[in-house]
Design an enzyme around this catalytic site. Structure first.
Site, short mmCIF file in Angstrom:
data_model
loop_
_atom_site.label_atom_id
_atom_site.label_comp_id
_atom_site.label_asym_id
_atom_site.label_seq_id
_atom_site.Cartn_x
_atom_site.Cartn_y
_atom_site.Cartn_z
N HIS A 47 0.00 52.14 -33.96
CA HIS A 47 1.15 51.33 -33.57
C HIS A 47 1.07 50.02 -34.35
O HIS A 47 0.03 49.72 -34.96
CB HIS A 47 1.11 51.05 -32.07
CG HIS A 47 1.57 52.20 -31.24
ND1 HIS A 47 1.78 52.09 -29.90
CD2 HIS A 47 1.87 53.48 -31.56
CE1 HIS A 47 2.18 53.24 -29.41
NE2 HIS A 47 2.24 54.12 -30.40
N GLU A 73 0.75 46.88 -33.48
CA GLU A 73 -0.30 45.96 -33.06
C GLU A 73 -1.67 46.47 -33.49
O GLU A 73 -2.53 45.69 -33.93
CB GLU A 73 -0.27 45.78 -31.53
CG GLU A 73 1.02 45.20 -31.01
CD GLU A 73 2.05 46.25 -30.62
OE1 GLU A 73 2.90 45.94 -29.77
OE2 GLU A 73 2.03 47.38 -31.17
N SER A 133 7.67 44.96 -27.00
CA SER A 133 6.74 44.85 -25.88
C SER A 133 5.58 45.83 -26.05
O SER A 133 5.79 47.01 -26.31
CB SER A 133 7.50 45.14 -24.58
OG SER A 133 6.70 44.96 -23.45
N CYS A 189 2.76 48.57 -25.68
CA CYS A 189 2.51 49.73 -24.84
C CYS A 189 1.15 49.61 -24.17
O CYS A 189 0.40 48.65 -24.41
CB CYS A 189 2.58 51.00 -25.68
SG CYS A 189 1.16 51.21 -26.77
N CYS A 243 -1.79 49.41 -26.83
CA CYS A 243 -1.86 48.12 -27.53
C CYS A 243 -2.23 47.00 -26.56
O CYS A 243 -2.98 46.09 -26.92
CB CYS A 243 -0.54 47.84 -28.24
SG CYS A 243 -0.19 49.06 -29.54
#
Length: 141
Positions: free
Chosen positions: A46, A48, A73, A75, A78
């Protein structure tokens, strides 16, 4: 936030999901990344996670004093990494297309700044509309 948006656009241009992130310490970007699950055939990259990976190993004090910028936002995965490394501040581009684990982060003392950025929202809205199956895969649905 603009650097995270640039990363999100890069991911989209590569055929991936438009989510970008940067890790900033002492006013300098030390890690940048974007969702590369599709491009790399990865289960975990992802935005991040990619930014953290690209920052490399850092002393705990760097993570504690850093700010993570992300276009969406975070998950559960992350958010777990944010907590694991003790990142205390997260700036979120938008949380309307997906609301991650913000409550968990807040209860664990992380300061969140949700920007409601229209560019971030438009990138995600367009992607979700055009590739809903890929989006659902990315968020574990």
């Amino acid at each position: 936030m603009q650097a995270a948006i640039d990363e999100a656009r890069k991911g989209l241009e590569e055929g991936g999901i438009p989510i970008g992130s940067v890790l900033v310490h002492a006013g300098k970007i030390i890690g940048r990344g974007h969702n590369r699950r599709v491009q790399q055939g990865s289960a975990i990259l992802h935005g991040e996670m990619d930014a953290l990976e690209n920052a490399g190993r850092q002393p705990a004090s760097v993570y504690r004093d850093a700010t993570l910028y992300t276009t969406l936002s975070p998950c559960a995965m992350c958010s777990g990494a944010i907590l694991l490394y003790g990142i205390k501040t997260v700036v979120i581009g938008e949380n309307e297309t997906f609301l991650g684990e913000e409550q968990l982060l807040r209860t664990r003392g992380v300061t969140l700044d949700v920007r409601h950025d229209q560019t971030c929202r438009q990138l995600m809205d367009a992607f979700i509309s055009s590739k809903p199956e890929l989006w659902n895969e990315d968020i574990g649905r």
